[in-house]
Design an enzyme around this catalytic site. Structure first.
Site, PDB file in Angstrom:
ATOM      1  N   ARG A  65      62.808   1.178 100.393  1.00  0.00           N
ATOM      2  CA  ARG A  65      63.802   2.110  99.891  1.00  0.00           C
ATOM      3  C   ARG A  65      64.532   2.768 101.064  1.00  0.00           C
ATOM      4  O   ARG A  65      63.958   2.921 102.130  1.00  0.00           O
ATOM      5  CB  ARG A  65      63.027   3.156  99.071  1.00  0.00           C
ATOM      6  CG  ARG A  65      63.831   4.085  98.257  1.00  0.00           C
ATOM      7  CD  ARG A  65      62.914   4.874  97.335  1.00  0.00           C
ATOM      8  NE  ARG A  65      63.538   6.134  96.992  1.00  0.00           N
ATOM      9  CZ  ARG A  65      63.198   7.304  97.491  1.00  0.00           C
ATOM     10  NH1 ARG A  65      62.205   7.393  98.358  1.00  0.00           N
ATOM     11  NH2 ARG A  65      63.848   8.386  97.132  1.00  0.00           N
ATOM     12  N   LYS A 130      49.915   5.469 100.280  1.00  0.00           N
ATOM     13  CA  LYS A 130      50.833   4.509  99.647  1.00  0.00           C
ATOM     14  C   LYS A 130      50.162   3.154  99.436  1.00  0.00           C
ATOM     15  O   LYS A 130      49.647   2.538 100.370  1.00  0.00           O
ATOM     16  CB  LYS A 130      52.093   4.349 100.512  1.00  0.00           C
ATOM     17  CG  LYS A 130      53.122   3.454  99.858  1.00  0.00           C
ATOM     18  CD  LYS A 130      54.527   3.936 100.080  1.00  0.00           C
ATOM     19  CE  LYS A 130      55.539   2.949  99.553  1.00  0.00           C
ATOM     20  NZ  LYS A 130      56.877   3.488  99.455  1.00  0.00           N
ATOM     21  N   ARG A 259      53.245  19.780  99.823  1.00  0.00           N
ATOM     22  CA  ARG A 259      53.391  20.863 100.799  1.00  0.00           C
ATOM     23  C   ARG A 259      52.032  21.111 101.438  1.00  0.00           C
ATOM     24  O   ARG A 259      51.039  21.292 100.718  1.00  0.00           O
ATOM     25  CB  ARG A 259      53.889  22.120 100.092  1.00  0.00           C
ATOM     26  CG  ARG A 259      54.588  23.041 101.051  1.00  0.00           C
ATOM     27  CD  ARG A 259      55.447  24.023 100.346  1.00  0.00           C
ATOM     28  NE  ARG A 259      54.673  25.103  99.796  1.00  0.00           N
ATOM     29  CZ  ARG A 259      55.148  25.997  98.956  1.00  0.00           C
ATOM     30  NH1 ARG A 259      56.388  25.903  98.522  1.00  0.00           N
ATOM     31  NH2 ARG A 259      54.420  26.980  98.519  1.00  0.00           N
TER      32      ARG A 259
HETATM   33  C1  BTN Z   1      59.600   1.140  98.896  1.00  0.00           C
HETATM   34  O1  BTN Z   1      60.275   1.496  99.868  1.00  0.00           O
HETATM   35  O2  BTN Z   1      58.606   1.770  98.537  1.00  0.00           O
HETATM   36  C2  BTN Z   1      59.974  -0.100  98.136  1.00  0.00           C
HETATM   37  C3  BTN Z   1      59.332  -1.324  98.753  1.00  0.00           C
HETATM   38  C4  BTN Z   1      59.688  -2.617  98.036  1.00  0.00           C
HETATM   39  C5  BTN Z   1      59.169  -3.820  98.779  1.00  0.00           C
HETATM   40  C6  BTN Z   1      59.356  -5.086  97.984  1.00  0.00           C
HETATM   41  S1  BTN Z   1      58.445  -6.455  98.660  1.00  0.00           S
HETATM   42  C7  BTN Z   1      59.260  -7.532  97.563  1.00  0.00           C
HETATM   43  C8  BTN Z   1      60.712  -7.101  97.531  1.00  0.00           C
HETATM   44  N1  BTN Z   1      61.436  -7.689  98.631  1.00  0.00           N
HETATM   45  C9  BTN Z   1      61.844  -6.779  99.500  1.00  0.00           C
HETATM   46  O3  BTN Z   1      62.472  -7.024 100.548  1.00  0.00           O
HETATM   47  N2  BTN Z   1      61.492  -5.554  99.104  1.00  0.00           N
HETATM   48  C10 BTN Z   1      60.770  -5.606  97.850  1.00  0.00           C
END
Ligand code: BTN
Length: 261
Positions: A65, A130, A259
């Site tokens: 993201r 995560k 926080r």
């Molecule tokens: C995030 O930032 O949390 C989202 C991550 C999403 C990763 C997945 S892996 C499969 C698909 N291909 C990518 O390049 N990104 C998503």
């Protein structure tokens, strides 16, 4: 478990899915390497078969993201993208990543990973760390839905990840990627149908039941602005509701963290 034993296999994934869902998948491919499964499905464009699924063993330029990189070492994790057509307007697809998150978390609960929770907008968390993330990229009348799930992060790459992470191997029994993928697709495909029919509403309570930050004191970074308040769950449009000293505010694009106490 070694990478050889845990080989991704399209036939094994379909065989482990419920037959009703397996029959609906237009195309399911497992490939060794690609820059990004999302980028590849975007390149294939809107002519590709509806409900196409692409899974890669490794990604050389995995996307997260907000333009972040998604570390994608081989033989270990799940990097999956799915192409689906939608009749909903792009502005109505804002809550789609929340619905997909709910479906993924419920799939993992069904496999026995009961500690999996959600963090707005699109993170899978466990033990405050995560575990995975969802990245949705829109095309005309369709979307590419990307899921990255940490199954077994190799020790060699663990140090290169710039945030607190966990993986399924830490949470429970040593998992194999084919049955995990099957469970994810068994939950995500019906969730996409429900979202297309009814939007986010059927997922709101389910999302809040999985909310890692429910009623917690949070920090919200919205552009250059930093806010502190109490997380109140999600609004009808998928925004994050936060109780601030000046009253409630709904955020639509922001980074949220607990926080420090
Ligand atoms: C995030 O930032 O949390 C989202 C991550 C999403 C990763 C997945 S892996 C499969 C698909 N291909 C990518 O390049 N990104 C998503």
């Amino acid at each position: 478990m070694t990478a050889t034993i845990d080989r991704l296999d399209a036939d094994a994934i379909c065989a482990a899915m419920t037959s009703v869902q397996a029959l609906r998948v237009g195309r399911l491919e497992c490939i060794a390497s690609v820059d990004s499964t999302n980028a590849e499905l975007l390149r294939r464009g809107t002519e590709q078969t509806d409900l196409s699924v692409l899974i890669a063993d490794t990604q050389t330029a995995g996307r997260g993201r907000r333009g972040r990189a998604w570390h994608s070492p081989p033989g270990a994790n799940l990097y999956l993208s799915l192409y689906r057509r939608f009749t909903r307007q792009p502005r109505e697809l804002g809550g789609l990543s929340l619905a997909v998150g709910v479906a993924c978390a419920e799939a993992l609960h069904a496999l026995g990973y009961f500690e999996v929770r959600l963090k707005w907008p699109n993170d899978l968390l466990a033990r405050g760390r995560k575990l995975g993330g969802v990245l949705i990229e829109l095309m005309p009348a369709s979307a590419v839905i990307g899921l990255g799930l940490n199954v077994r992060i190799p020790v060699t790459t663990a140090d290169t990840i710039d945030q607190a992470w966990t993986d399924l191997a830490t949470l429970g029994a040593t998992p194999a990627r084919n049955p995990i993928t099957a469970a994810v697709l068994d939950h995500v495909l019906p969730a996409l149908d429900r979202f297309e029919a009814d939007g986010l509403e059927p997922f709101r309570q389910r999302w809040e039941a999985l909310d890692a930050y429910a009623d917690q004191e949070v920090r919200v970074q919205d552009g250059m602005e930093l806010f502190s308040g109490r997380a109140l769950g999600i609004a009808r449009d998928g925004g994050l509701r936060v109780h601030l000293p000046q009253g409630e505010r709904v955020f639509h694009s922001a980074d949220v963290s607990l926080r420090p106490t």
